[in-house]
Design an enzyme around this catalytic site. Structure first.
Site, PDB file in Angstrom:
ATOM      1  N   SER A 131       0.830  -1.203   0.000  1.00 13.72           N
ATOM      2  CA  SER A 131       0.000   0.000   0.000  1.00 13.72           C
ATOM      3  C   SER A 131       0.865   1.255   0.000  1.00 13.72           C
ATOM      4  O   SER A 131       1.935   1.287   0.600  1.00 13.72           O
ATOM      5  CB  SER A 131      -0.909   0.026   1.234  1.00 13.72           C
ATOM      6  OG  SER A 131      -1.687   1.214   1.236  1.00 13.72           O
ATOM      7  N   LYS A 185      -4.379  -6.790   3.810  1.00 11.60           N
ATOM      8  CA  LYS A 185      -4.443  -5.727   2.795  1.00 11.60           C
ATOM      9  C   LYS A 185      -5.887  -5.484   2.346  1.00 11.60           C
ATOM     10  O   LYS A 185      -6.299  -4.339   2.106  1.00 11.60           O
ATOM     11  CB  LYS A 185      -3.568  -6.088   1.589  1.00 11.60           C
ATOM     12  CG  LYS A 185      -3.607  -5.073   0.432  1.00 11.60           C
ATOM     13  CD  LYS A 185      -3.215  -3.663   0.876  1.00 11.60           C
ATOM     14  CE  LYS A 185      -2.836  -2.755  -0.270  1.00 11.60           C
ATOM     15  NZ  LYS A 185      -3.833  -2.553  -1.295  1.00 11.60           N
ATOM     16  N   HIS A 188      -7.474  -3.498   5.037  1.00 12.04           N
ATOM     17  CA  HIS A 188      -6.886  -2.153   4.915  1.00 12.04           C
ATOM     18  C   HIS A 188      -7.666  -1.343   3.879  1.00 12.04           C
ATOM     19  O   HIS A 188      -8.042  -0.194   4.115  1.00 12.04           O
ATOM     20  CB  HIS A 188      -5.419  -2.279   4.506  1.00 12.04           C
ATOM     21  CG  HIS A 188      -4.791  -1.013   3.974  1.00 12.04           C
ATOM     22  ND1 HIS A 188      -5.074  -0.506   2.713  1.00 12.04           N
ATOM     23  CD2 HIS A 188      -3.895  -0.156   4.522  1.00 12.04           C
ATOM     24  CE1 HIS A 188      -4.394   0.609   2.518  1.00 12.04           C
ATOM     25  NE2 HIS A 188      -3.668   0.841   3.598  1.00 12.04           N
ATOM     26  N   ASN A 189      -7.922  -1.949   2.727  1.00 13.01           N
ATOM     27  CA  ASN A 189      -8.640  -1.239   1.673  1.00 13.01           C
ATOM     28  C   ASN A 189     -10.085  -0.967   2.042  1.00 13.01           C
ATOM     29  O   ASN A 189     -10.644   0.065   1.676  1.00 13.01           O
ATOM     30  CB  ASN A 189      -8.565  -2.027   0.367  1.00 13.01           C
ATOM     31  CG  ASN A 189      -7.194  -1.945  -0.283  1.00 13.01           C
ATOM     32  OD1 ASN A 189      -6.207  -1.674   0.393  1.00 13.01           O
ATOM     33  ND2 ASN A 189      -7.126  -2.174  -1.577  1.00 13.01           N
ATOM     34  N   GLU A 192     -10.006   1.959   4.178  1.00 13.57           N
ATOM     35  CA  GLU A 192      -9.747   3.091   3.273  1.00 13.57           C
ATOM     36  C   GLU A 192     -11.045   3.599   2.647  1.00 13.57           C
ATOM     37  O   GLU A 192     -11.294   4.813   2.592  1.00 13.57           O
ATOM     38  CB  GLU A 192      -8.773   2.620   2.199  1.00 13.57           C
ATOM     39  CG  GLU A 192      -8.385   3.640   1.153  1.00 13.57           C
ATOM     40  CD  GLU A 192      -7.495   3.010   0.098  1.00 13.57           C
ATOM     41  OE1 GLU A 192      -7.823   3.122  -1.101  1.00 13.57           O
ATOM     42  OE2 GLU A 192      -6.480   2.379   0.461  1.00 13.57           O
TER      43      GLU A 192
END
Length: 470
Positions: A131, A185, A188-189, A192
């Site tokens: 990222s 990940k 994480h997105n 986001e």
């Protein structure tokens, strides 16, 4: 060119791949790139300088032969069938113990499948989330690897060198077996998505209710970025609001079509949370709002049919205070939901995730980096057994003072017909999570009434069923 001499190989020399391999070379490692596109190979070699020990080829065999054993080959190619095709293309030239690292946004189930497949061929496979965008890849991303712990030791020196650093600590760590890296990940997105939705809502209500100009908003977001909201997303929002339109008058942001696109990672996060039975409404609604934004023509027609009765302008200073507190609250709730999902997924999939470690590697390099992650790291380090951030006394002391502002701002949105789904969903989630009693007793009674689904009681153990009709 000598055989087996390069430290690191990278397949996929698009913007991300080219920047990542240059980052590797910057740190003193020899690196060899591969892409089927002659132009991309040439572009890499032109951009490399004399200090870089770097090379590239369009030929798979030339590429693989150039790497020393065990080979460390990273893929930065589009997720899906392309990854499988690249793996199949590499396999005939690999040796036992070689390592393939998928640095794209692959779905975690695909990573598990690929790891199992390659294990049968004695090849190590990593899913490593990267990222930070193209700049992060070039100057220091946050890297989230998962797979064989033993094999990770081979790539650890390179990853720790190229990753972003926070207070001297590399923003990379071995996260766990199998697809732990890709899963982290993915979440994480999802976080986001939630943070971006919240930021856009605060921008919207300040503009429409407070009458803020773009220069005023730029100054406000820039000020917020010096305080508890300090984060990459707040920083770039301030920059965006200050950008003049180079193809016309005014500011560029006002000329951008309000239809947001997505690549699927937010949707995967939301879908998997539902599979696990974990509520993530801040992420869910962020995905839904991107989908809703696509119906631009329908929205224009509906806007004409349903005029809004605005409640009038609001005192700017008060609105500003409410907005800052509400955005902080929304950010905390979004991170809390994401970490709750990670915690439950770790149990379900055997990832053995360490929450302080996850929070630490997000403190720099990645899109959701924020000062708030220091507090999150501290909370998880002090209370290892905590299952949810809202159960941390330190966060309770930070959240409680924001609640009047959150409720006032949400009401302002409702009264003015301004959608604040990220904020209102975060508030509803908070009110539900902190409620000692919810009306789900009635739902259980309804389920038992029409489907004999049974229920439990507060006053005695056991499973009960009632014949509700006389």
């Amino acid at each position: 060119m000598e055989h087996n001499t390069y430290d690191f190989g990278l397949v996929g020399l698009g913007v991300m791949g080219r920047n990542f391999i240059l980052n590797v070379a910057d740190k003193g490692f020899s690196a060899f790139g591969h892409d089927m596109d002659d132009e991309k190979v040439s572009s890499l070699l032109k951009e490399a300088d004399k200090a870089h020990n770097i090379n590239a080829s369009t030929q798979v065999k030339t590429f693989v032969d150039a790497l020393h054993l065990p080979r460390k080959i990273m893929l930065l190619v589009p997720a899906g069938k392309v990854v499988d095709a690249v793996i199949e293309g590499l396999l005939p030239y690999l040796d036992v113990g070689d390592i393939i690292i998928d640095g794209g946004n692959s779905f975690f189930r695909d990573t598990d499948r690929r790891e199992s497949y390659l294990k049968s061929k004695d090849i190590h496979f990593f899913g490593a989330g990267v990222s930070g965008g193209s700049k992060g890849a070039r100057f220091g991303p946050s890297i989230m690897p998962g797979g064989s712990k033993e094999a990770y030791q081979e790539v650890k020196p390179i990853f720790e060198a190229v990753a972003a650093h926070f207070n001297g600590e590399a923003c990379v760590a071995y996260l766990g077996p199998k697809s732990a890296g890709n899963y982290v990940k993915m979440v994480h997105n999802g976080i986001e998505y939630g943070l971006m939705q919240l930021t856009s809502e605060i921008y919207d209500i300040l503009k429409k209710v407070g009458g803020y100009t773009n220069p005023e908003l730029h100054k406000l977001f820039d000020t917020w970025n010096q305080g508890r909201l300090q984060s990459f997303l707040i920083e770039i929002t301030a920059d965006i609001l200050n950008k003049k339109d180079d193809q016309g008058d005014g500011y560029l942001v006002d000329q951008i079509l309000d239809k947001a696109k997505q690549k699927g990672t937010g949707k995967w996060t939301s879908q998997n949370a539902m599979d696990l039975g974990i509520p993530t409404p801040s992420i869910d609604i962020a995905v839904s709002m991107r989908e809703l934004s696509a119906f631009k023509e329908e929205r224009l027609r509906a806007n004409a049919l349903y005029p809004r009765n605005k409640s009038g302008s609001q005192d700017k200073k008060m609105l500003e205070e409410w907005a800052e507190a509400a955005l902080y609250f929304g950010f905390v709730l979004t991170y809390a939901q994401g970490f709750h999902q990670l915690s439950e997924a770790s149990k379900e999939y055997g990832y053995e995730l360490d929450m302080p470690t996850v929070a630490k590697i997000w403190r720099a390099g990645c899109i959701i980096r924020a000062a708030l992650l220091e507090d999150i790291t501290d909370a998880f380090e002090k209370d290892k057994d905590i299952s949810h951030l809202l159960l941390n006394a330190g966060f309770a002391s930070k959240i409680n003072p924001t609640l009047p502002a959150v409720r006032n701002l949400t009401a302002q949105g409702i009264n003015n017909g301004i959608p604040l789904p990220g904020l209102s969903n975060a508030l509803t989630y908070f009110d539900g999570f902190t409620a000692d009693r919810l009306p789900l007793n009635l739902i259980q009674a309804q389920r038992d009434y029409f489907g004999s689904h049974t229920y439990e009681r507060l006053d005695r153990p056991g499973i009960f069923h009632t014949e509700w009709e006389d």
